[in-house]
Write a protein that holds these residues in place. Structure first.
Motif, mmCIF file in Angstrom:
data_model
loop_
_atom_site.group_PDB
_atom_site.id
_atom_site.type_symbol
_atom_site.label_atom_id
_atom_site.label_comp_id
_atom_site.label_asym_id
_atom_site.label_seq_id
_atom_site.Cartn_x
_atom_site.Cartn_y
_atom_site.Cartn_z
ATOM 1 N N UNK A 155 0.835 -1.199 0.000
ATOM 2 C CA UNK A 155 0.000 0.000 0.000
ATOM 3 C C UNK A 155 0.872 1.252 0.000
ATOM 4 N N UNK A 156 0.303 2.331 -0.502
ATOM 5 C CA UNK A 156 0.956 3.638 -0.480
ATOM 6 C C UNK A 156 -0.136 4.679 -0.678
ATOM 7 N N UNK A 157 0.257 5.947 -0.780
ATOM 8 C CA UNK A 157 -0.746 6.996 -0.949
ATOM 9 C C UNK A 157 -1.523 6.814 -2.252
ATOM 10 N N UNK A 198 15.562 1.589 2.483
ATOM 11 C CA UNK A 198 14.483 1.997 1.588
ATOM 12 C C UNK A 198 13.196 2.256 2.371
ATOM 13 N N UNK A 199 12.380 3.137 1.843
ATOM 14 C CA UNK A 199 11.077 3.406 2.425
ATOM 15 C C UNK A 199 10.119 2.304 1.995
ATOM 16 N N UNK A 200 9.676 1.498 2.930
ATOM 17 C CA UNK A 200 8.772 0.413 2.571
ATOM 18 C C UNK A 200 7.326 0.852 2.745
ATOM 19 N N UNK A 201 6.429 0.029 2.255
ATOM 20 C CA UNK A 201 5.009 0.360 2.293
ATOM 21 C C UNK A 201 4.514 0.515 3.729
ATOM 22 N N UNK A 202 3.563 1.421 3.925
ATOM 23 C CA UNK A 202 2.974 1.618 5.249
ATOM 24 C C UNK A 202 2.128 0.422 5.661
ATOM 25 N N UNK A 203 1.649 -0.328 4.678
ATOM 26 C CA UNK A 203 0.843 -1.524 4.951
ATOM 27 C C UNK A 203 1.145 -2.559 3.880
#
Length: 238
Positions: A155-157, A198-203
């Motif tokens: 998930x992401x924005x 790395x920036x991983x998914x919030x969900x």
């Protein structure tokens, strides 16, 4: 979360003292003598993993379609027609354009009377409303576990998790390159992203076919709290 931890070292030193040992500042990851998780489907080719996935889909009440980019629009249309068309919600994902689906979904479906809604990060409540009323939700798998028939969605924005949960039916596009043997490889993939900063998914959602439950006397009930039908479309990579 980013914050400040106060008095951590003093707190841990006191616990270590009570346990009668010196404080430990680092823990080495154990290397186990036997690691059977790495032996499952170890030498399987991508084609063999697809075969495993196809067989597993029979157990999880999920339809599966094998296609390539040349036939993707035709095969996707067949699944959408089979599900009754009407309203579709999708992620805002550049991969749809890469697969030649963007103009097909916006223009062709409009002519057919199929309403398409693309996730809009600026309209949170409207996104939820559209996903709730949609007949079909379409997403794309990041990692696919052949052993269990599981699609992993980040998930992401631009990729709201409601797209895979709220519509009555779910279609998940699966690039063939994303198929791995099992959970072992997915966990390693995510861990490496974290290790590399790395920036991983919030969900991260692990979805195995349509919603189901076997809580009552192990009797499987499909379609209890999410999509009642699901189709995986495996796409041969370009």
């Amino acid at each position: 979360m980013i914050g400040t931890i106060e008095n951590r070292d003093a707190f841990l030193s006191k616990i270590a003292q009570q346990l009668g040992r010196a404080p430990k500042t680092e823990l080495a990851q154990p290397i186990w003598q036997y690691q059977p998780q790495d032996r499952v489907l170890k030498d399987a080719t991508k084609d063999e993993l697809v075969e495993v996935l196809v067989e597993q889909c029979k157990n999880i009440h999920t339809d599966i379609v094998l296609t390539d980019t040349a036939n993707l629009t035709k095969d996707l249309q067949k699944v959408v027609d089979n599900y009754g068309g009407h309203t579709v919600v999708t992620w805002k994902d550049e991969r749809f354009e890469r697969y030649g689906l963007t103009s097909f979904m916006t223009e062709h479906w409009s002519q057919m009377g199929i309403q398409l809604y693309e996730w809009n990060p600026a309209q949170h409540e409207e996104n939820i409303r559209q996903a709730e009323k949609a007949n079909i939700g379409i997403t794309i798998s990041e990692i696919t576990l052949a052993e269990s028939g599981t699609a992993v969605l980040f998930s992401s924005k631009n990729k709201g998790r409601s797209v895979s949960f709220l519509p009555e039916k779910s279609i998940i596009l699966i690039p063939k390159s994303t198929i791995v043997p099992r959970m072992t490889q997915a966990a390693r993939f995510i861990r490496e992203k974290i290790r590399d900063g790395e920036q991983i998914a919030s969900c991260i959602n692990f979805i195995t076919g349509p919603s189901n439950s076997a809580d009552i006397e192990m009797i499987l009930i499909v379609g209890v709290h999410g999509p009642i039908k699901a189709t995986y479309i495996v796409i041969e990579d370009q």
